[in-house]
Design a protein around this motif. Sequence first.
Motif, PDB file in Angstrom:
ATOM      1  N   HIS A 229      10.729 -17.952  57.940  1.00 20.90           N
ATOM      2  CA  HIS A 229      11.611 -17.299  58.905  1.00 20.90           C
ATOM      3  C   HIS A 229      10.921 -16.064  59.483  1.00 20.90           C
ATOM      4  CE1 HIS A 229      15.058 -19.831  58.044  1.00 20.90           C
ATOM      5  NE2 HIS A 229      14.761 -19.727  56.754  1.00 20.90           N
ATOM      6  N   PRO A 230      11.105 -15.804  60.774  1.00 24.48           N
ATOM      7  CA  PRO A 230      10.373 -14.699  61.407  1.00 24.48           C
ATOM      8  C   PRO A 230      10.758 -13.312  60.904  1.00 24.48           C
ATOM      9  CG  PRO A 230      12.008 -15.611  62.908  1.00 24.48           C
ATOM     10  CD  PRO A 230      11.945 -16.539  61.735  1.00 24.48           C
ATOM     11  N   ASP A 231      11.940 -13.191  60.301  1.00 32.67           N
ATOM     12  CA  ASP A 231      12.354 -11.871  59.823  1.00 32.67           C
ATOM     13  C   ASP A 231      12.177 -11.716  58.312  1.00 32.67           C
ATOM     14  OD1 ASP A 231      14.256 -13.687  59.131  1.00 32.67           O
ATOM     15  OD2 ASP A 231      15.968 -12.536  59.885  1.00 32.67           O
ATOM     16  N   GLY A 232      11.431 -12.644  57.686  1.00 32.08           N
ATOM     17  CA  GLY A 232      11.228 -12.591  56.238  1.00 32.08           C
ATOM     18  C   GLY A 232       9.907 -11.944  55.858  1.00 32.08           C
ATOM     19  N   PRO A 233       9.710 -11.681  54.571  1.00 29.96           N
ATOM     20  CA  PRO A 233       8.479 -11.024  54.097  1.00 29.96           C
ATOM     21  C   PRO A 233       7.228 -11.858  54.336  1.00 29.96           C
ATOM     22  CG  PRO A 233       9.829 -11.792  52.254  1.00 29.96           C
ATOM     23  CD  PRO A 233      10.678 -11.922  53.479  1.00 29.96           C
ATOM     24  N   ALA A 234       7.341 -13.180  54.234  1.00 31.48           N
ATOM     25  CA  ALA A 234       6.162 -14.029  54.455  1.00 31.48           C
ATOM     26  C   ALA A 234       5.692 -13.920  55.902  1.00 31.48           C
ATOM     27  CB  ALA A 234       6.486 -15.478  54.107  1.00 31.48           C
ATOM     28  N   ALA A 235       6.639 -13.846  56.836  1.00 32.25           N
ATOM     29  CA  ALA A 235       6.275 -13.694  58.244  1.00 32.25           C
ATOM     30  C   ALA A 235       5.630 -12.336  58.481  1.00 32.25           C
ATOM     31  CB  ALA A 235       7.510 -13.857  59.122  1.00 32.25           C
ATOM     32  N   ALA A 236       6.178 -11.290  57.838  1.00 33.57           N
ATOM     33  CA  ALA A 236       5.627  -9.945  57.993  1.00 33.57           C
ATOM     34  C   ALA A 236       4.177  -9.900  57.507  1.00 33.57           C
ATOM     35  CB  ALA A 236       6.485  -8.939  57.239  1.00 33.57           C
ATOM     36  N   GLU A 237       3.914 -10.573  56.390  1.00 32.86           N
ATOM     37  CA  GLU A 237       2.558 -10.597  55.847  1.00 32.86           C
ATOM     38  C   GLU A 237       1.616 -11.364  56.767  1.00 32.86           C
ATOM     39  OE1 GLU A 237       0.224 -12.203  51.831  1.00 32.86           O
ATOM     40  OE2 GLU A 237       2.422 -12.122  51.882  1.00 32.86           O
ATOM     41  N   LEU A 238       2.111 -12.480  57.306  1.00 37.03           N
ATOM     42  CA  LEU A 238       1.298 -13.303  58.193  1.00 37.03           C
ATOM     43  C   LEU A 238       0.933 -12.537  59.470  1.00 37.03           C
ATOM     44  CD1 LEU A 238       0.130 -16.153  58.886  1.00 37.03           C
ATOM     45  CD2 LEU A 238       2.322 -16.633  59.993  1.00 37.03           C
ATOM     46  N   VAL A 239       1.921 -11.882  60.065  1.00 30.08           N
ATOM     47  CA  VAL A 239       1.690 -11.152  61.314  1.00 30.08           C
ATOM     48  C   VAL A 239       0.761  -9.965  61.078  1.00 30.08           C
ATOM     49  CG1 VAL A 239       2.805  -9.719  63.063  1.00 30.08           C
ATOM     50  CG2 VAL A 239       3.840 -11.898  62.386  1.00 30.08           C
ATOM     51  N   ALA A 240       0.986  -9.244  59.993  1.00 30.53           N
ATOM     52  CA  ALA A 240       0.132  -8.094  59.673  1.00 30.53           C
ATOM     53  C   ALA A 240      -1.322  -8.532  59.492  1.00 30.53           C
ATOM     54  CB  ALA A 240       0.645  -7.400  58.424  1.00 30.53           C
ATOM     55  N   ASP A 241      -1.521  -9.709  58.903  1.00 24.57           N
ATOM     56  CA  ASP A 241      -2.872 -10.217  58.689  1.00 24.57           C
ATOM     57  C   ASP A 241      -3.508 -10.645  60.007  1.00 24.57           C
ATOM     58  OD1 ASP A 241      -5.006 -11.089  56.833  1.00 24.57           O
ATOM     59  OD2 ASP A 241      -4.510 -13.074  57.645  1.00 24.57           O
ATOM     60  N   MET A 242      -2.729 -11.269  60.901  1.00 27.57           N
ATOM     61  CA  MET A 242      -3.268 -11.734  62.174  1.00 27.57           C
ATOM     62  C   MET A 242      -3.683 -10.573  63.066  1.00 27.57           C
ATOM     63  SD  MET A 242      -1.144 -15.092  63.454  1.00 27.57           S
ATOM     64  CE  MET A 242       0.502 -14.363  63.326  1.00 27.57           C
ATOM     65  N   PHE A 243      -2.907  -9.493  63.022  1.00 26.56           N
ATOM     66  CA  PHE A 243      -3.171  -8.352  63.904  1.00 26.56           C
ATOM     67  C   PHE A 243      -3.533  -7.114  63.076  1.00 26.56           C
ATOM     68  CE2 PHE A 243      -0.055 -11.135  66.006  1.00 26.56           C
ATOM     69  CZ  PHE A 243      -0.785 -11.497  67.140  1.00 26.56           C
ATOM     70  N   TRP A 288       9.259 -17.031  68.157  1.00 26.56           N
ATOM     71  CA  TRP A 288       9.215 -16.740  66.710  1.00 26.56           C
ATOM     72  C   TRP A 288       8.329 -15.526  66.457  1.00 26.56           C
ATOM     73  CZ3 TRP A 288       5.766 -16.022  62.836  1.00 26.56           C
ATOM     74  CH2 TRP A 288       6.179 -16.231  61.507  1.00 26.56           C
ATOM     75  N   LEU A 289       7.159 -15.501  67.099  1.00 30.09           N
ATOM     76  CA  LEU A 289       6.224 -14.403  66.900  1.00 30.09           C
ATOM     77  C   LEU A 289       6.811 -13.087  67.404  1.00 30.09           C
ATOM     78  CD1 LEU A 289       3.470 -13.421  66.000  1.00 30.09           C
ATOM     79  CD2 LEU A 289       2.542 -14.152  68.217  1.00 30.09           C
ATOM     80  N   ALA A 290       7.477 -13.136  68.540  1.00 34.22           N
ATOM     81  CA  ALA A 290       8.082 -11.917  69.087  1.00 34.22           C
ATOM     82  C   ALA A 290       9.139 -11.370  68.123  1.00 34.22           C
ATOM     83  CB  ALA A 290       8.702 -12.201  70.457  1.00 34.22           C
ATOM     84  N   THR A 291       9.947 -12.263  67.547  1.00 32.69           N
ATOM     85  CA  THR A 291      10.964 -11.822  66.576  1.00 32.69           C
ATOM     86  C   THR A 291      10.299 -11.199  65.346  1.00 32.69           C
ATOM     87  OG1 THR A 291      12.465 -13.572  67.300  1.00 32.69           O
ATOM     88  CG2 THR A 291      12.881 -12.604  65.135  1.00 32.69           C
ATOM     89  N   ALA A 292       9.237 -11.831  64.875  1.00 27.61           N
ATOM     90  CA  ALA A 292       8.536 -11.296  63.692  1.00 27.61           C
ATOM     91  C   ALA A 292       7.926  -9.926  63.985  1.00 27.61           C
ATOM     92  CB  ALA A 292       7.452 -12.281  63.259  1.00 27.61           C
ATOM     93  N   LEU A 293       7.342  -9.758  65.165  1.00 24.05           N
ATOM     94  CA  LEU A 293       6.738  -8.477  65.523  1.00 24.05           C
ATOM     95  C   LEU A 293       7.796  -7.394  65.666  1.00 24.05           C
ATOM     96  CD1 LEU A 293       4.027  -9.666  68.078  1.00 24.05           C
ATOM     97  CD2 LEU A 293       3.594  -8.228  66.084  1.00 24.05           C
ATOM     98  N   ARG A 294       8.918  -7.723  66.243  1.00 28.34           N
ATOM     99  CA  ARG A 294       9.993  -6.724  66.372  1.00 28.34           C
ATOM    100  C   ARG A 294      10.490  -6.290  64.992  1.00 28.34           C
ATOM    101  NH1 ARG A 294      12.238 -10.719  70.038  1.00 28.34           N
ATOM    102  NH2 ARG A 294      11.394 -10.353  72.137  1.00 28.34           N
ATOM    103  N   HIS A 295      10.643  -7.269  64.088  1.00 23.36           N
ATOM    104  CA  HIS A 295      11.115  -6.958  62.741  1.00 23.36           C
ATOM    105  C   HIS A 295      10.097  -6.081  62.008  1.00 23.36           C
ATOM    106  CE1 HIS A 295      13.465  -7.594  59.098  1.00 23.36           C
ATOM    107  NE2 HIS A 295      12.318  -7.822  58.446  1.00 23.36           N
ATOM    108  N   LEU A 296       8.804  -6.382  62.186  1.00 24.18           N
ATOM    109  CA  LEU A 296       7.762  -5.635  61.498  1.00 24.18           C
ATOM    110  C   LEU A 296       7.607  -4.235  62.063  1.00 24.18           C
ATOM    111  CD1 LEU A 296       5.625  -5.946  59.269  1.00 24.18           C
ATOM    112  CD2 LEU A 296       4.011  -6.749  61.018  1.00 24.18           C
ATOM    113  N   SER A 297       7.951  -4.078  63.364  1.00 27.39           N
ATOM    114  CA  SER A 297       7.753  -2.784  64.029  1.00 27.39           C
ATOM    115  C   SER A 297       8.897  -1.808  63.793  1.00 27.39           C
ATOM    116  CB  SER A 297       7.571  -2.994  65.537  1.00 27.39           C
ATOM    117  OG  SER A 297       6.450  -3.823  65.804  1.00 27.39           O
ATOM    118  N   ARG A 298       9.945  -2.253  63.120  1.00 30.10           N
ATOM    119  CA  ARG A 298      11.098  -1.358  62.891  1.00 30.10           C
ATOM    120  C   ARG A 298      10.740  -0.226  61.963  1.00 30.10           C
ATOM    121  NH1 ARG A 298      15.589  -6.120  61.964  1.00 30.10           N
ATOM    122  NH2 ARG A 298      15.742  -6.798  64.114  1.00 30.10           N
TER     123      ARG A 298
END
Length: 298
Positions: A229-243, A288-298
């Motif tokens: 899920h884009p707002d979960g911890p696994a997504a946060a880890e994935l996005v942080a690693d990609m960028f 999905w990516l946009a939702t994950a980035l917004r969640h991570l940027s909070r």
Amino acid sequence: MDDLLTIGQLARLSGLDVRTLRFWSDEGAIPPAGRSAGGYRLYDAAGVARVELVRTLRELGLGLGDVRRVLDGTTTVAAVAEMQVAALDAKIRSLKVSRAVLSTVSKRGSSAEETALMNRLARLSAAERVQIIDDFKAEVFGGLDIDAGQRDKLRALRIDLPDDPTPEQVDAWIDLAELVQDPGFRARMRVFLELSTPVPGQPKPPGARIWWARQVVETVGEARRDGIHPDGPAAAELVADMFRNDDLAAVLACLEAGIEAGAERYRLLASRVRGQRSWPDATDDLDWLATALRHLSR
């Protein structure tokens, strides 16, 4: 003259009606072999064979003028057939365009005004279609600080229908032509390109890889298939690693600009017009990516 046939007998033998045979005879396609004492037309065996040839040529779409020229030897069946094939090809292309327009009208529930516009767009000449794309490129890409190689690629970029387009290509062209002539779309695309286009001698803009490399989108697609899920911890880890070394706010701004512009829709339509195989629609992956980035940027 006992072996000659009256036009009525010829009609029964050939299965054609008398009026048709009389018309062909009057036009010189099946001249009679003689006349009866009462002045009625009579036809011999050669006339019977001629009727069959005329009927065959007419069923293939030849006019009586062409039929007469074949029969009197001024042209050949092959030469007339070649011209007829070219005419049929043009008619088939026109019918494909008509089918595509009507299909689009049916799907959209278009008004009469919209139908007229779509029909006009579908029947533009090749030069007119090229001009629409060139005008779009000039406004959207013009003045961007890009290297010479990219500029040459943009200049050579062709988005046009082939000589014998499929209905799907015509349908895509109608959508694309409407899209690239929309001032709002042009303005949004310009903003997106300013945020995502690499500048010579400078680091690539944050988020550019999302649009120009597709590796990020493929990674997101795998995550979605794995049920992340884009707002979960696994997504946060994935996005942080990609960028890892990027400004996430700038990445998100670039991504949102492309989504708002409709860059993915433009890419898909351009590929469909060209008849090319393209990457699958990545709209859901981008969202999905946009939702994950917004969640991570909070």
